[in-house]
Design a protein around this motif. Structure first.
Motif, PDB file in Angstrom:
ATOM      1  N   GLN A  30       0.823  -1.207   0.000  1.00  0.00           N
ATOM      2  CA  GLN A  30       0.000   0.000   0.000  1.00  0.00           C
ATOM      3  C   GLN A  30       0.862   1.266   0.000  1.00  0.00           C
ATOM      4  OE1 GLN A  30      -3.592  -0.219  -0.110  1.00  0.00           O
ATOM      5  NE2 GLN A  30      -2.827  -2.240  -0.739  1.00  0.00           N
ATOM      6  N   PRO A  31       0.317   2.380  -0.472  1.00  0.00           N
ATOM      7  CA  PRO A  31      -1.015   2.552  -1.064  1.00  0.00           C
ATOM      8  C   PRO A  31      -1.048   2.099  -2.521  1.00  0.00           C
ATOM      9  CG  PRO A  31       0.137   4.634  -1.094  1.00  0.00           C
ATOM     10  CD  PRO A  31       1.038   3.675  -0.365  1.00  0.00           C
ATOM     11  N   GLU A  32      -2.258   1.896  -3.039  1.00  0.00           N
ATOM     12  CA  GLU A  32      -2.431   1.490  -4.430  1.00  0.00           C
ATOM     13  C   GLU A  32      -2.825   2.684  -5.296  1.00  0.00           C
ATOM     14  OE1 GLU A  32      -5.223  -1.722  -4.827  1.00  0.00           O
ATOM     15  OE2 GLU A  32      -4.526  -2.691  -2.979  1.00  0.00           O
ATOM     16  N   VAL A  33      -2.569   2.549  -6.601  1.00  0.00           N
ATOM     17  CA  VAL A  33      -3.054   3.538  -7.558  1.00  0.00           C
ATOM     18  C   VAL A  33      -4.576   3.538  -7.515  1.00  0.00           C
ATOM     19  CG1 VAL A  33      -3.173   4.184  -9.998  1.00  0.00           C
ATOM     20  CG2 VAL A  33      -1.046   3.265  -9.045  1.00  0.00           C
ATOM     21  N   GLU A  34      -5.166   4.703  -7.445  1.00  0.00           N
ATOM     22  CA  GLU A  34      -6.620   4.798  -7.326  1.00  0.00           C
ATOM     23  C   GLU A  34      -7.312   4.490  -8.651  1.00  0.00           C
ATOM     24  OE1 GLU A  34      -7.713   8.573  -5.783  1.00  0.00           O
ATOM     25  OE2 GLU A  34      -6.757   8.244  -3.821  1.00  0.00           O
ATOM     26  N   LEU A  47       1.382   2.143  -5.598  1.00  0.00           N
ATOM     27  CA  LEU A  47       1.645   3.484  -6.109  1.00  0.00           C
ATOM     28  C   LEU A  47       3.140   3.753  -6.216  1.00  0.00           C
ATOM     29  CD1 LEU A  47       0.592   6.263  -6.959  1.00  0.00           C
ATOM     30  CD2 LEU A  47       0.548   6.904  -4.529  1.00  0.00           C
ATOM     31  N   TRP A  48       3.907   3.293  -5.243  1.00  0.00           N
ATOM     32  CA  TRP A  48       5.346   3.554  -5.278  1.00  0.00           C
ATOM     33  C   TRP A  48       5.970   2.926  -6.520  1.00  0.00           C
ATOM     34  CZ3 TRP A  48       9.893   1.035  -5.816  1.00  0.00           C
ATOM     35  CH2 TRP A  48      11.054   1.765  -5.562  1.00  0.00           C
ATOM     36  N   VAL A  49       5.544   1.727  -6.874  1.00  0.00           N
ATOM     37  CA  VAL A  49       6.134   1.027  -8.021  1.00  0.00           C
ATOM     38  C   VAL A  49       5.837   1.770  -9.317  1.00  0.00           C
ATOM     39  CG1 VAL A  49       6.082  -1.102  -9.380  1.00  0.00           C
ATOM     40  CG2 VAL A  49       6.084  -1.215  -6.881  1.00  0.00           C
ATOM     41  N   LYS A  54       7.841   5.239 -13.681  1.00  0.00           N
ATOM     42  CA  LYS A  54       7.660   6.470 -14.447  1.00  0.00           C
ATOM     43  C   LYS A  54       8.902   7.345 -14.355  1.00  0.00           C
ATOM     44  CE  LYS A  54       2.613   6.820 -14.023  1.00  0.00           C
ATOM     45  NZ  LYS A  54       1.500   7.595 -13.418  1.00  0.00           N
ATOM     46  N   ARG A  55       9.433   7.499 -13.140  1.00  0.00           N
ATOM     47  CA  ARG A  55      10.642   8.321 -12.972  1.00  0.00           C
ATOM     48  C   ARG A  55      11.812   7.740 -13.756  1.00  0.00           C
ATOM     49  NH1 ARG A  55       9.118   7.973  -7.575  1.00  0.00           N
ATOM     50  NH2 ARG A  55      10.915   6.631  -7.091  1.00  0.00           N
TER      51      ARG A  55
END
Length: 328
Positions: A30-34, A47-49, A54-55
C-alpha cells in the motif's frame, strides 16, 4: 517471501488478474493507484512502483509498450546504482512486513525485470511472474477506447499500427526476461470465462497458495464478469498491414502455447525466430520513414526557433521599457 510480478501489455487484463490474486490472499503493498474512469474496478498497482517506473522510464523515454527492438537496452541504460538502491530500500521495507506472498503489478516492469531480479535476489526474495495475454486486436481497440477517443482517424490508424507492433515487441521481450524462473501465462479470455480453472493452473505453475477454497460463492465471482470481455474485435476492425498482421497472429499462437507449458522449447524457439523477423520489419519501416522523420524533426526545430525568437523579442521589449522608466 515470494514476489509475484504481474505484467503484460497494457489493457490485456493485468488489473483483472491482479485484483483476482488480491482476493485470493496475496498482499498488495500500500497505497495502491486509485481507480479512475478508464479503469473503474481498480488497478491493484502499488503506487510507489508505478511512480518509480515512471521516474525511470519516462525521461528516456520508453513507453509502457514500445515498438523499438532496442527499448529494453535503452531502459537498462537508465538504471544507475542510485536507482538500484532506491528499489532495494523499498523492497526491504516490503519484506519487513512479513507477508509470505506479495503481489506487484505494473505493465512497465518487464523493461527492467533484471533489476528486480538482482535486488530481490540480494534480499532473499523468490520471484515469479504472471503474464497476461490478450489478442492484439482486442488490446489495440481497448487502448483506442481508453486513450484515443478524441483523436483524428489518421492518427488513430497510425497508433493502431504502432500498438500492434508494440504488442509484438513486448511479447518477445517479456518472454525473454522471464525465462530464468517460475512463470505463468494466462489468457484474458480464460480468466473471464472460468477464473477458477485459469487461476488454479497459474497457481500451480507459480508455486503459490490461495487463502481458502475456491468454492462458490467467492468474492472473485463478483469481481470477474464475462461482460468484462467487451472488446471482442477482429482484424477487420482495425487497419494494419498484412505482414504485421501475420507476424502478430503467429506471435499470438506461440505465446498461447506457453499457457499450458510456460517453458515450452518449441514455442520459445518459434518466438526467437519471429523476433528476428520483427527486427527486420522494423528496420525496413524505419528506413522508409526516414525522410518523414527528418522532416518532423526539422519542423519541431523550426517551431522552437520561432518560439525562441518571439521570447527574445519580448525580453528586448521589456528591457527597453525598463530602461525608459529609469531616471536619467
Amino acid at each position: 517471501m515470494r514476489l509475484v510480478i504481474v505484467t503484460g501489455s497494457g489493457r490485456s487484463g493485468t488489473s483483472s488478474v491482479a485484483g483476482t490474486l488480491k482476493r485470493l490472499g496475496l498482499h498488495v503493498p500500500q497505497p495502491e493507484v486509485e481507480a479512475d474512469e478508464s479503469n473503474p474496478r481498480g488497478y491493484y498497482e502499488p503506487l510507489w512502483v508505478t511512480e518509480f517506473h515512471k521516474r525511470l522510464l519516462n525521461p528516456v523515454p520508453v513507453r509502457t509498450i514500445d515498438t523499438r527492438p532496442t527499448a529494453a537496452e535503452v531502459a537498462a541504460g537508465a538504471v544507475t546504482p542510485e536507482v538500484e538502491a532506491e528499489l532495494r530500500t523499498w523492497l526491504a521495507e516490503v519484506v519487513a512486513l512479513g507477508e509470505p506472498q506479495v503481489l506487484v503489478k505494473d505493465p512497465r516492469e518487464f523493461w527492467v525485470h533484471d533489476l528486480w531480479l538482482r535486488v530481490a535476489g540480494e534480499l532473499g526474495v523468490e520471484v515469479s511472474t504472471l503474464t497476461m495475454l490478450r489478442h492484439p486486436t482486442e488490446v489495440v481497440r481497448s487502448r483506442d477506447t481508453a486513450y484515443l477517443t478524441a483523436q483524428s482517424d489518421s492518427f488513430r490508424r497510425q497508433r493502431e499500427t504502432a500498438n500492434v507492433a508494440a504488442w509484438v515487441n513486448a511479447a518477445f521481450l517479456t518472454e525473454q526476461a522471464t525465462r530464468a524462473h517460475r512463470r505463468a501465462f494466462v489468457l484474458y479470455a480464460d480468466l473471464v470465462a472460468d477464473w477458477r480453472s485459469a487461476m488454479t493452473r497459474a497457481g500451480d505453475q507459480l508455486g503459490i497458495t490461495y487463502a481458502g477454497p475456491l468454492d462458490a460463492p467467492h468474492p472473485v465471482d463478483e469481481f470477474v464478469d464475462v461482460r468484462l470481455n467487451r472488446s471482442q474485435v477482429t482484424w477487420d476492425d482495425i487497419t494494419v498491414a498484412p505482414a504485421l498482421r501475420s507476424l502478430a497472429d503467429r506471435t499470438w499462437a506461440a505465446m498461447a502455447t506457453l499457457v499450458a507449458s510456460p517453458h515450452d522449447e518449441g514455442a520459445v524457439a518459434e518466438l526467437a525466430g519471429l523476433q528476428e523477423e520483427y527486427v527486420a520489419m522494423y528496420d525496413a519501416a524505419a528506413a522508409m520513414a526516414s525522410d518523414e522523420t527528418q522532416a518532423q524533426v526539422a519542423a519541431v526545430r523550426r517551431q522552437l526557433k520561432e518560439r525562441l525568437a518571439v521570447k527574445n523579442e519580448r525580453i528586448e521589449k521589456l528591457r527597453a521599457e525598463l530602461k525608459a522608466l529609469r531616471p536619467t
